[in-house]
Design a protein around this motif. Structure first.
Motif, PDB file in Angstrom:
ATOM      1  N   UNK A 233       0.850  -1.187   0.000  1.00  0.00           N
ATOM      2  CA  UNK A 233       0.000   0.000   0.000  1.00  0.00           C
ATOM      3  C   UNK A 233       0.888   1.240   0.000  1.00  0.00           C
ATOM      4  N   UNK A 234       0.652   2.117  -0.977  1.00  0.00           N
ATOM      5  CA  UNK A 234       1.441   3.337  -1.124  1.00  0.00           C
ATOM      6  C   UNK A 234       0.499   4.532  -1.040  1.00  0.00           C
ATOM      7  N   UNK A 235       0.745   5.406  -0.090  1.00  0.00           N
ATOM      8  CA  UNK A 235      -0.029   6.631   0.092  1.00  0.00           C
ATOM      9  C   UNK A 235       0.550   7.691  -0.838  1.00  0.00           C
ATOM     10  N   UNK A 236      -0.281   8.262  -1.717  1.00  0.00           N
ATOM     11  CA  UNK A 236       0.202   9.259  -2.668  1.00  0.00           C
ATOM     12  C   UNK A 236      -0.203  10.685  -2.276  1.00  0.00           C
ATOM     13  N   UNK A 237      -0.749  10.860  -1.075  1.00  0.00           N
ATOM     14  CA  UNK A 237      -1.107  12.201  -0.617  1.00  0.00           C
ATOM     15  C   UNK A 237       0.158  12.977  -0.238  1.00  0.00           C
ATOM     16  N   UNK A 238      -0.011  14.230   0.084  1.00  0.00           N
ATOM     17  CA  UNK A 238       1.127  15.044   0.502  1.00  0.00           C
ATOM     18  C   UNK A 238       1.581  14.619   1.902  1.00  0.00           C
ATOM     19  N   UNK A 239       2.799  14.968   2.220  1.00  0.00           N
ATOM     20  CA  UNK A 239       3.328  14.678   3.555  1.00  0.00           C
ATOM     21  C   UNK A 239       2.481  15.366   4.620  1.00  0.00           C
ATOM     22  N   UNK A 240       1.986  16.549   4.311  1.00  0.00           N
ATOM     23  CA  UNK A 240       1.160  17.293   5.265  1.00  0.00           C
ATOM     24  C   UNK A 240      -0.165  16.580   5.524  1.00  0.00           C
ATOM     25  N   UNK A 241      -0.778  16.055   4.488  1.00  0.00           N
ATOM     26  CA  UNK A 241      -2.031  15.312   4.667  1.00  0.00           C
ATOM     27  C   UNK A 241      -1.812  14.099   5.562  1.00  0.00           C
TER      28      UNK A 241
ATOM     29  N   UNK B 276       2.742  17.846  -4.721  1.00  0.00           N
ATOM     30  CA  UNK B 276       3.399  18.405  -3.542  1.00  0.00           C
ATOM     31  C   UNK B 276       3.103  19.893  -3.391  1.00  0.00           C
ATOM     32  N   UNK B 277       3.301  20.373  -2.176  1.00  0.00           N
ATOM     33  CA  UNK B 277       3.190  21.794  -1.874  1.00  0.00           C
ATOM     34  C   UNK B 277       1.779  22.325  -1.894  1.00  0.00           C
ATOM     35  N   UNK B 278       1.622  23.575  -1.444  1.00  0.00           N
ATOM     36  CA  UNK B 278       0.288  24.176  -1.385  1.00  0.00           C
ATOM     37  C   UNK B 278      -0.363  24.321  -2.759  1.00  0.00           C
ATOM     38  N   UNK B 279       0.441  24.405  -3.809  1.00  0.00           N
ATOM     39  CA  UNK B 279      -0.115  24.542  -5.159  1.00  0.00           C
ATOM     40  C   UNK B 279      -0.435  23.186  -5.773  1.00  0.00           C
ATOM     41  N   UNK B 280      -0.127  22.104  -5.062  1.00  0.00           N
ATOM     42  CA  UNK B 280      -0.391  20.751  -5.533  1.00  0.00           C
ATOM     43  C   UNK B 280       0.192  20.518  -6.937  1.00  0.00           C
ATOM     44  N   UNK B 281       1.471  20.801  -7.055  1.00  0.00           N
ATOM     45  CA  UNK B 281       2.187  20.592  -8.310  1.00  0.00           C
ATOM     46  C   UNK B 281       2.562  19.124  -8.418  1.00  0.00           C
ATOM     47  N   UNK B 282       2.359  18.553  -9.607  1.00  0.00           N
ATOM     48  CA  UNK B 282       2.676  17.142  -9.821  1.00  0.00           C
ATOM     49  C   UNK B 282       4.157  16.899  -9.517  1.00  0.00           C
ATOM     50  N   UNK B 283       4.409  15.861  -8.740  1.00  0.00           N
ATOM     51  CA  UNK B 283       5.769  15.478  -8.369  1.00  0.00           C
ATOM     52  C   UNK B 283       6.477  14.919  -9.603  1.00  0.00           C
ATOM     53  N   UNK B 284       7.489  15.598 -10.126  1.00  0.00           N
ATOM     54  CA  UNK B 284       8.152  15.117 -11.335  1.00  0.00           C
ATOM     55  C   UNK B 284       8.955  13.833 -11.106  1.00  0.00           C
TER      56      UNK B 284
END
Length: 168
Positions: free
Chosen positions: A61-69, A86-94
């Motif tokens: 099981x892999x959680x793909x939410x942000x670290x903050x979530x 990631x981040x407040x702008x929810x930019x796709x993690x490259x």
């Protein structure tokens, strides 16, 4: 600290039914859902099914939410984390695909979990397109969809099912 495999589950019939099914049966259900919906990844599993697979060791099981979530909302114990955005702008993690491959490889059965099942579906589609052959989405996510009062947690999701989770 208790591990995910040692935590007690509430006696809900759907959870027990998932725990009683074999990993092959659960994956077949998920693949049938994918075929029916025309998904471009292996399939979708409801939270009890995903829990049963992860608990048995048949999937990771892999959680793909942000670290903050994960930190402030909670997370499933003993899961991996690879942020889709990631981040407040929810930019796709490259680096998402590279990080996912480094943590799980391309051939394992991988279950992706986000807040409601939407980001994890997008992540599953990207992973499948990149050659991950057994990537599945956890339907309903960790918190579920918004209810009529614009709150989460009452209409589905990992926590709604009463499955194990912790909060930092």
């Amino acid at each position: 600290m208790a591990t995910a495999s040692t935590l007690a589950l509430p006696p809900k019939p759907a959870i027990q039914a998932a725990l009683d099914a074999s990993p092959d049966e659960l994956l077949a259900r998920a693949r049938a859902r994918a075929a029916e919906a025309g998904l471009r990844y292996a399939g979708g599993l409801y939270p009890p099914e995903a829990w049963a697979l992860a608990r048995s060791g048949a999937a990771v099981l892999v959680d793909v939410r942000t670290a903050e979530e994960r930190k402030y909302v909670g997370h499933v114990p003993d899961t991996l984390h690879v942020a889709w955005q990631t981040g407040p702008a929810m930019i796709k993690n490259p680096r998402f695909l590279r990080e996912l491959e480094n943590k799980v490889g391309r051939d394992r059965v991988v279950l992706l979990l986000c807040r409601s099942g939407k980001r994890s579906a997008a992540a599953a589609e990207a992973a499948a397109a990149a050659g991950f052959g057994q990537v599945f989405n956890v339907l309903e996510g960790f918190e579920g969809e918004l209810d009529p009062q614009q709150r989460r947690g009452e209409t589905g999701g990992w926590r709604h099912w009463g499955l194990p989770w912790v909060q930092d």
